[in-house]
Design an enzyme around this catalytic site. Sequence first.
Site, PDB file in Angstrom:
ATOM      1  CD  GLU A  31      -1.174  96.577  77.482  1.00  0.00           C
ATOM      2  OE1 GLU A  31      -0.052  96.944  77.865  1.00  0.00           O
ATOM      3  OE2 GLU A  31      -1.397  96.102  76.355  1.00  0.00           O
ATOM      4  NE  ARG A 256       8.973  98.243  86.341  1.00  0.00           N
ATOM      5  CZ  ARG A 256       7.928  98.327  85.523  1.00  0.00           C
ATOM      6  NH1 ARG A 256       7.627  99.446  84.931  1.00  0.00           N
ATOM      7  NH2 ARG A 256       7.174  97.275  85.314  1.00  0.00           N
ATOM      8  CE  LYS A 266       0.906  93.744  82.879  1.00  0.00           C
ATOM      9  NZ  LYS A 266      -0.164  94.686  82.650  1.00  0.00           N
TER      10      LYS A 266
HETATM   11  P1  ATP Z   1       4.660  94.715  83.232  1.00  0.00           P
HETATM   12  O1  ATP Z   1       5.925  95.162  82.603  1.00  0.00           O
HETATM   13  O2  ATP Z   1       4.829  93.893  84.445  1.00  0.00           O
HETATM   14  O3  ATP Z   1       3.710  94.124  82.254  1.00  0.00           O
HETATM   15  P2  ATP Z   1       3.412  97.165  82.970  1.00  0.00           P
HETATM   16  O4  ATP Z   1       4.048  98.411  83.396  1.00  0.00           O
HETATM   17  O5  ATP Z   1       3.364  96.867  81.523  1.00  0.00           O
HETATM   18  O6  ATP Z   1       4.005  96.005  83.804  1.00  0.00           O
HETATM   19  P3  ATP Z   1       0.761  98.010  83.290  1.00  0.00           P
HETATM   20  O7  ATP Z   1      -0.468  97.193  83.373  1.00  0.00           O
HETATM   21  O8  ATP Z   1       0.990  98.829  82.093  1.00  0.00           O
HETATM   22  O9  ATP Z   1       1.957  97.025  83.507  1.00  0.00           O
HETATM   23  O10 ATP Z   1       0.956  98.858  84.608  1.00  0.00           O
HETATM   24  C1  ATP Z   1      -0.035  99.591  85.276  1.00  0.00           C
HETATM   25  C2  ATP Z   1       0.656 100.560  86.176  1.00  0.00           C
HETATM   26  O11 ATP Z   1       1.427  99.866  87.148  1.00  0.00           O
HETATM   27  C3  ATP Z   1       1.605 101.447  85.396  1.00  0.00           C
HETATM   28  O12 ATP Z   1       1.449 102.786  85.825  1.00  0.00           O
HETATM   29  C4  ATP Z   1       2.955 100.925  85.760  1.00  0.00           C
HETATM   30  O13 ATP Z   1       3.904 101.949  85.757  1.00  0.00           O
HETATM   31  C5  ATP Z   1       2.731 100.383  87.173  1.00  0.00           C
HETATM   32  N1  ATP Z   1       3.703  99.342  87.496  1.00  0.00           N
HETATM   33  C6  ATP Z   1       3.962  98.215  86.803  1.00  0.00           C
HETATM   34  N2  ATP Z   1       4.978  97.532  87.371  1.00  0.00           N
HETATM   35  C7  ATP Z   1       5.361  98.235  88.461  1.00  0.00           C
HETATM   36  C8  ATP Z   1       6.369  98.060  89.461  1.00  0.00           C
HETATM   37  N3  ATP Z   1       7.187  97.005  89.462  1.00  0.00           N
HETATM   38  N4  ATP Z   1       6.476  98.998  90.436  1.00  0.00           N
HETATM   39  C9  ATP Z   1       5.641 100.057  90.458  1.00  0.00           C
HETATM   40  N5  ATP Z   1       4.687 100.290  89.547  1.00  0.00           N
HETATM   41  C10 ATP Z   1       4.534  99.396  88.543  1.00  0.00           C
HETATM   42 MG    MG Z   2       2.499  97.987  80.091  1.00  0.00          MG
END
Ligand code: ATP
Ligand code: MG
Length: 541
Positions: A31, A256, A266
């Site tokens: 995102e 994760r 983030k």
């Molecule tokens: P955050 O909570 O840090 O904002 P998010 O999951 O909202 O992370 P996205 O931009 O939606 O961030 O994530 C893009 C992809 O990366 C998603 O498929 C998410 O599952 C994966 N992802 C995010 N954080 C991790 C992590 N710590 N380990 C593995 N995959 C991750």
């Molecule tokens: Mg997200």
Amino acid sequence: MAETKNFIEQIIDGELEAGKVTAVQTRFPPEPNGYLHIGHAKSMFVNFGTAEKYGGKCNLFFDDTNPSKEKTEFVQAIRADIHWMGYEWAKEVYASDFFETIYEYALRLIREGKAYVCDLSPEQIRDTRGTLTEAGKESPFRNRSVEENLKLFTEMRQGKYADGEKCLRAKIDMASPNINMRDPVIYRILRATHHRTGDAWCIYPMYDYAHPICDYLQGVTHSLCTLEFEDHRPLYDWVGVSLGFAPKPRQIEFARLNLTNLVMSKRYLKKLVEDGAVHGWDDPRMPTLAGLRNRGIPVAAIKDFCERVGIAKSNSECEISYFEACVREYLNAHAPRAMAVLDPLKVTLVNYEGSEEVDFDINQLDPQAGARKIVFGKTLYVEKSDFALDPPPKYYRFKIGGYVRLKNAYIVRCDEAVQDERGEVVELRCTYFPESRSGSDTSGIKAKGVVHWVNAETAADAVVKQYDYLLNDAEYAGQDFSERMNYDSEHVFSAKAEPYLNEVADGSAFQLMRTGYYKKCTEQGKLCLSEIVSLKDNFNK
Ligand code: ATP
Ligand code: MG
């Protein structure tokens, strides 16, 4: 030895064998609401890596259904980070590319009696959703006619209603044991300018509804995501089945990446930037990819770490020291060596005159790396911590009467420690032994300690930066981040370095002998050595 396959590969192998899929298509779905972090490196490793292994494709899919937080700045940063990681996407796709189709699919759900416009407020929807042990309550608007729903939903799009006044909900099952299936909201009214579609829309699809559609429209075969989406899979499948997707993409969840002493969300990282707790998204202490890059962490070490941690089905927390061990291992094999003295103490060799060149191995672990010349002389700097006025037993560095080898040069004997009026040692006066030169030592003198040094006459002044973790230890885990913050995590001081470091390219990584791995850079015209990782290995294998 046969390569062991991870559980995702085992699933794909089975499907390929059964003829259920013929080619593998994945997507990496950030995102654009912040910078990517090391957790995303893991997600890239899984999504790009799996596609690569099967000769398939991986798209870059921007999940931009949440206009109030998304920005073009983040889109650009995300692209740069993926390139830095060495991955190439097949297509760049945005959820917003599909807004019209996603809307038409919603009309179809309405026509088939699978979605309805609901007038309950977001709070009322939450309050009637039920709990883990109690069913939810059906909305009084659940049984509106198809005609009325079509009319209201069209009017929602036209902007006839205020934000939150109405929403579109999937008509599934208010008694489902899975709360995500209790008539989830699939469209909301939101007046926010979208970074790509501007003000064209005032309704936006919800992630859980849009994602399976976007996957399908891109031809994704395997939608690989993290475990928190496991409970959302029934909804993912419901959307696919209700809209008759064939072949329907398959969602598979993996664990994760979580690391001690780091927070990756983030939202939290953004707060650090906004509060000025760090210098920016690319601060070397940040777990963002921009931060790791700025820190001097090699991509190969990040990938190696992802590989070793593996792809698991259940969440766990990984020691940050394990990551550091991977970085250290890579740099140990690849980084050239150099010498710098971080806390200088002057050494004078009373019986030495002039200067000469000595050979210095660029990397003793890599014979191909060869040697370079460094200039030895009468006055040198060594580390203050390599001298003891009152040495403990078995102390083999500088002590009065003790013999020490200066790395790649001569053995010297420390004869005298000169103290200033406060009693602080400011100079060591030593005797050198001409026959003890490294590589042609015929002196017969034994020196157990070897110390690094810098020639005082040619030394370059360097600014050294060392870092601690942004968050205090695991023992504080569970406490609020603001209480765990380490506000003293950057240490800047001046040091003496080989003049050679002034000549090498900015961004190159070195092992400063006996000190750690550092990245060379230039800041305000000055030589700067920024710590990548210390030499000390805390990882308990
Ligand atoms: P955050 O909570 O840090 O904002 P998010 O999951 O909202 O992370 P996205 O931009 O939606 O961030 O994530 C893009 C992809 O990366 C998603 O498929 C998410 O599952 C994966 N992802 C995010 N954080 C991790 C992590 N710590 N380990 C593995 N995959 C991750
Ligand atoms: Mg997200």
